[in-house]
Design a protein around this motif. Structure first.
Motif, mmCIF file in Angstrom:
data_model
loop_
_atom_site.group_PDB
_atom_site.id
_atom_site.type_symbol
_atom_site.label_atom_id
_atom_site.label_comp_id
_atom_site.label_asym_id
_atom_site.label_seq_id
_atom_site.Cartn_x
_atom_site.Cartn_y
_atom_site.Cartn_z
ATOM 1 N N ARG A 1 0.835 -1.219 0.000
ATOM 2 C CA ARG A 1 0.000 0.000 0.000
ATOM 3 C C ARG A 1 0.860 1.255 0.000
ATOM 4 O O ARG A 1 0.541 2.241 -0.655
ATOM 5 C CB ARG A 1 -0.923 0.009 1.225
ATOM 6 C CG ARG A 1 -2.098 -0.932 1.140
ATOM 7 C CD ARG A 1 -3.145 -0.590 2.194
ATOM 8 N NE ARG A 1 -2.614 -0.693 3.551
ATOM 9 C CZ ARG A 1 -2.693 -1.775 4.307
ATOM 10 N NH1 ARG A 1 -3.277 -2.864 3.818
ATOM 11 N NH2 ARG A 1 -2.192 -1.790 5.534
ATOM 12 N N ARG B 1 -5.883 -10.918 -1.072
ATOM 13 C CA ARG B 1 -6.092 -9.473 -0.922
ATOM 14 C C ARG B 1 -5.321 -8.689 -1.979
ATOM 15 O O ARG B 1 -5.807 -7.652 -2.471
ATOM 16 C CB ARG B 1 -5.677 -9.031 0.475
ATOM 17 C CG ARG B 1 -6.553 -9.608 1.581
ATOM 18 C CD ARG B 1 -6.238 -8.962 2.928
ATOM 19 N NE ARG B 1 -6.856 -9.673 4.024
ATOM 20 C CZ ARG B 1 -6.819 -9.278 5.289
ATOM 21 N NH1 ARG B 1 -6.191 -8.157 5.616
ATOM 22 N NH2 ARG B 1 -7.390 -9.992 6.241
ATOM 23 N N LEU B 2 -4.142 -9.166 -2.332
ATOM 24 C CA LEU B 2 -3.397 -8.501 -3.403
ATOM 25 C C LEU B 2 -4.172 -8.563 -4.713
ATOM 26 O O LEU B 2 -4.177 -7.592 -5.484
ATOM 27 C CB LEU B 2 -2.023 -9.163 -3.567
ATOM 28 C CG LEU B 2 -1.000 -8.925 -2.455
ATOM 29 C CD1 LEU B 2 0.244 -9.775 -2.696
ATOM 30 C CD2 LEU B 2 -0.618 -7.456 -2.355
ATOM 31 N N ARG B 3 -4.823 -9.694 -4.956
ATOM 32 C CA ARG B 3 -5.571 -9.861 -6.185
ATOM 33 C C ARG B 3 -6.828 -8.994 -6.210
ATOM 34 O O ARG B 3 -7.329 -8.644 -7.279
ATOM 35 C CB ARG B 3 -5.960 -11.336 -6.373
ATOM 36 C CG ARG B 3 -4.812 -12.196 -6.857
ATOM 37 C CD ARG B 3 -4.431 -11.819 -8.293
ATOM 38 N NE ARG B 3 -3.143 -12.397 -8.673
ATOM 39 C CZ ARG B 3 -1.993 -11.773 -8.595
ATOM 40 N NH1 ARG B 3 -1.956 -10.535 -8.131
ATOM 41 N NH2 ARG B 3 -0.878 -12.335 -8.968
ATOM 42 N N GLU B 4 -7.344 -8.646 -5.045
ATOM 43 C CA GLU B 4 -8.532 -7.790 -4.977
ATOM 44 C C GLU B 4 -8.220 -6.354 -5.373
ATOM 45 O O GLU B 4 -9.114 -5.613 -5.783
ATOM 46 C CB GLU B 4 -9.122 -7.813 -3.562
ATOM 47 C CG GLU B 4 -9.768 -9.138 -3.176
ATOM 48 C CD GLU B 4 -10.207 -9.147 -1.716
ATOM 49 O OE1 GLU B 4 -9.876 -8.176 -0.993
ATOM 50 O OE2 GLU B 4 -10.850 -10.133 -1.299
ATOM 51 N N THR B 5 -6.961 -5.954 -5.219
ATOM 52 C CA THR B 5 -6.602 -4.554 -5.455
ATOM 53 C C THR B 5 -5.685 -4.346 -6.661
ATOM 54 O O THR B 5 -5.411 -3.211 -7.030
ATOM 55 C CB THR B 5 -5.901 -3.971 -4.215
ATOM 56 O OG1 THR B 5 -4.728 -4.757 -3.912
ATOM 57 C CG2 THR B 5 -6.838 -4.005 -3.008
ATOM 58 N N GLY B 6 -5.200 -5.412 -7.270
ATOM 59 C CA GLY B 6 -4.300 -5.253 -8.405
ATOM 60 C C GLY B 6 -3.860 -6.585 -8.963
ATOM 61 O O GLY B 6 -4.357 -7.644 -8.574
#
Length: 225
Positions: free
Chosen positions: A42, A66-71
């Motif tokens: 972040r 979570r990384l895949r949810e944002t990028g």
């Protein structure tokens, strides 16, 4: 140069992986747990994450999710578990590649470079030239004039590293860490590989012009004028 985040709760593993990736010309940051990894991404985007599956608190699977949810940052997952279900789970949440511990640091670095190339985040492998010497990183070949050099993997890595950093003196400990990713090792290993490499690249190995000894320090690559 790619910016890479290495996430592992084992400081020894982190040290080895970070050293080897830096030897491959990457900008490397590190985190010891999942929460720190997510904060790091972040705070500043990275080009790839090397992510351990078994982390305290938020585990690697959840971090990857979570990384895949944002990028779409590429992820190479590490684990001490060799079961197929663990590999599948990591890939299902979006990991781009998977390496099982214990692993070869050199293999991991090559996997990382491959994933970066596929994602377009890494520059093409270099062709290093110095006089009649040519090193092709992509083909993993080295030539002296028209003659291919029969180098072992460790000799190739040593030659590539030194040619990429001419004029800089490195101790044997530096070379163990920066070239082969060994936090602990016998310095005589470096001495032996330097001697063998000189026999293949120097006109007179007893009076080396390229791979020079820096007395009291270690070795330095002297570029051909």
């Amino acid at each position: 140069m790619a910016r890479i985040l290495v996430v592992d709760d084992d400081p020894t593993v982190r040290e080895v992986v970070v050293s080897y990736l830096r030897a491959h010309e990457h900008d490397v940051v590190e985190a010891a747990d999942g929460e720190a990894a997510l904060r790091a991404v972040r705070d500043r985007p990275v080009d790839l994450v090397v992510l351990d599956l078994m982390l305290p608190g938020i585990d690697g699977i959840e971090v990857c999710r979570r990384l895949r949810e944002t990028g779409d940052v590429p992820v190479v997952m590490l684990t001490a578990l060799g079961e197929e279900t663990d590999r599948v789970m990591g890939l299902e949440v979006g990991a781009d590649d998977y390496v099982t511990k214990p692993f070869s640091p050199r293999e991991l670095a090559l996997r990382v470079d491959s994933v970066l190339r596929r994602s377009g985040a890494s520059p093409a492998p270099q062709r290093l030239a110095d006089g009649d010497l040519l090193v092709d990183e992509a083909a993993h070949t080295a030539f002296r004039g028209d003659r291919p050099l029969a180098l072992t993997a460790r000799e190739f890595d040593l030659l590539r590293f030194l040619m990429a950093h001419p004029g800089t003196a490195y101790s044997r400990d530096d070379l163990l860490k920066d070239v082969w990713g060994w936090s602990i090792g016998d310095q005589s290993t470096v001495t032996v590989h330097v001697r063998r490499l000189r026999e293949k690249i120097e006109d007179d190995p007893t009076r080396p012009a390229r791979l020079q000894t820096v007395w009291g320090v270690g070795y330095r690559w002297e570029a051909t004028p």
